[in-house]
Design a protein around this motif. Sequence first.
Motif, short mmCIF file in Angstrom:
data_model
loop_
_atom_site.label_atom_id
_atom_site.label_comp_id
_atom_site.label_asym_id
_atom_site.label_seq_id
_atom_site.Cartn_x
_atom_site.Cartn_y
_atom_site.Cartn_z
N PRO A 290 0.74 -1.39 0.16
CA PRO A 290 -0.11 -0.10 -0.08
C PRO A 290 0.79 1.28 0.00
O PRO A 290 0.83 2.04 0.80
N TYR A 291 1.54 1.38 -1.07
CA TYR A 291 2.30 2.89 -1.16
C TYR A 291 1.83 4.10 -0.94
O TYR A 291 0.63 3.80 -1.76
N VAL A 292 2.25 5.08 -0.51
CA VAL A 292 1.49 6.29 -0.79
C VAL A 292 1.86 6.94 -1.77
O VAL A 292 1.24 7.55 -2.73
N HIS A 293 3.24 7.09 -2.28
CA HIS A 293 3.89 7.79 -3.37
C HIS A 293 3.28 6.70 -4.78
O HIS A 293 4.09 5.89 -4.95
N THR A 294 2.56 7.08 -5.48
CA THR A 294 2.15 6.43 -6.74
C THR A 294 1.88 7.20 -7.89
O THR A 294 1.44 6.85 -8.81
N ASP A 295 2.23 8.46 -7.77
CA ASP A 295 2.20 9.51 -8.80
C ASP A 295 2.59 8.87 -10.37
O ASP A 295 2.26 9.36 -11.28
N GLU A 296 3.93 8.12 -10.21
CA GLU A 296 4.46 7.76 -11.40
C GLU A 296 4.36 6.44 -11.73
O GLU A 296 5.28 5.73 -12.49
N GLY A 297 3.37 5.79 -11.38
CA GLY A 297 3.11 4.41 -11.81
C GLY A 297 3.32 3.43 -10.62
O GLY A 297 4.06 3.62 -9.41
N PRO A 298 2.78 2.12 -10.95
CA PRO A 298 3.14 1.39 -9.59
C PRO A 298 4.31 0.56 -9.61
O PRO A 298 4.52 -0.04 -8.50
N ASP A 299 5.08 0.85 -10.63
CA ASP A 299 6.53 0.42 -10.21
C ASP A 299 7.61 1.36 -9.91
O ASP A 299 8.69 0.98 -9.51
N ASP A 300 7.02 2.48 -9.68
CA ASP A 300 8.20 3.56 -9.22
C ASP A 300 8.38 3.45 -7.82
O ASP A 300 9.57 3.36 -7.54
N MET A 301 7.61 3.53 -7.13
CA MET A 301 8.00 3.09 -5.48
C MET A 301 8.62 2.03 -5.22
O MET A 301 9.82 2.15 -4.53
N PRO A 302 8.29 0.95 -5.96
CA PRO A 302 9.37 -0.25 -5.56
C PRO A 302 10.69 -0.04 -6.12
O PRO A 302 11.75 -0.57 -5.56
N GLY A 303 10.94 0.64 -7.29
CA GLY A 303 12.17 1.27 -7.73
C GLY A 303 13.03 1.87 -6.97
O GLY A 303 14.02 1.68 -6.67
N HIS A 304 12.27 2.90 -6.08
CA HIS A 304 12.96 3.64 -4.91
C HIS A 304 13.47 2.76 -3.83
O HIS A 304 14.55 2.76 -3.53
N VAL A 305 12.68 1.76 -3.33
CA VAL A 305 12.93 0.87 -2.38
C VAL A 305 14.05 0.11 -2.93
O VAL A 305 15.25 -0.18 -2.09
N LYS A 306 14.07 -0.44 -4.03
CA LYS A 306 15.14 -1.45 -4.64
C LYS A 306 16.17 -0.65 -4.55
O LYS A 306 17.42 -1.15 -4.52
N CYS A 307 16.38 0.67 -5.14
CA CYS A 307 17.55 1.51 -5.20
C CYS A 307 18.00 1.52 -3.81
O CYS A 307 19.23 1.69 -3.59
N ALA A 308 17.26 1.75 -2.90
CA ALA A 308 17.88 1.84 -1.14
C ALA A 308 18.50 0.73 -0.76
O ALA A 308 19.60 0.92 -0.10
N LEU A 309 18.10 -0.38 -1.25
CA LEU A 309 18.60 -1.70 -0.89
C LEU A 309 19.68 -1.99 -1.48
O LEU A 309 20.50 -2.68 -0.92
N VAL A 310 19.52 -1.79 -3.11
CA VAL A 310 20.89 -2.39 -3.77
C VAL A 310 21.98 -1.28 -3.71
O VAL A 310 23.19 -1.62 -4.05
N GLY A 311 21.51 -0.16 -4.10
CA GLY A 311 22.60 1.04 -3.91
C GLY A 311 22.57 1.82 -5.49
O GLY A 311 22.18 1.10 -6.48
N ALA A 312 23.25 2.85 -5.60
CA ALA A 312 23.17 3.39 -6.85
C ALA A 312 24.54 3.74 -7.32
O ALA A 312 24.78 4.68 -8.19
N SER A 313 25.65 3.26 -6.62
CA SER A 313 27.06 3.41 -7.08
C SER A 313 27.70 2.02 -6.75
O SER A 313 27.35 1.39 -6.19
N LEU A 314 29.00 1.80 -7.68
CA LEU A 314 29.88 0.91 -7.48
C LEU A 314 31.11 1.18 -7.72
O LEU A 314 31.60 2.69 -8.36
N ASN A 315 32.09 0.76 -7.00
CA ASN A 315 33.50 1.13 -7.05
C ASN A 315 33.99 -0.24 -7.77
O ASN A 315 34.08 -1.33 -7.15
N ILE A 316 34.95 -0.07 -8.83
CA ILE A 316 35.36 -1.13 -9.54
C ILE A 316 36.88 -0.69 -9.83
O ILE A 316 37.33 0.11 -10.22
#
Length: 117
Positions: free
Chosen positions: A77-103
């Motif tokens: 039951p996400y509150v942030h739904t303005d950008e579609g049903p896959d947007d908030m899950p995408g934010h959560v996945k980004c928080a869990l997986v991360g947005a940067s890598l050091n190689i």
Amino acid sequence: MSWFQKTVNLRSKSRGCHLITREIEKQVPEIEEYEIGMANIFLQHTSASLCLNENADPDVRVDMEMALNKIVPENLPYVHTDEGPDDMPGHVKCALVGASLNIPITKGKLNLGTWQG
């Protein structure tokens, strides 16, 4: 010691797990100039993420997508739904997986494992 920074534009992709290693290498040929170094890859997107994983078997990407969707389902039951049903899950996945890598860079190449991408 030298530093280098560049903004790379990736092709648009549908939802899912995608390989971008070759796109990065093509757009940043300057990596070849470094005998040793560290590449920081940072994704400027709030509902996408970066990770290293196996790049040989495409089933790994399918299984990763399935597992991430199980961990972070669209039907909460996400509150942030303005950008579609896959947007908030995408934010959560980004928080869990991360947005940067050091190689590491070794002898002008990203020093990835045999099956990493």
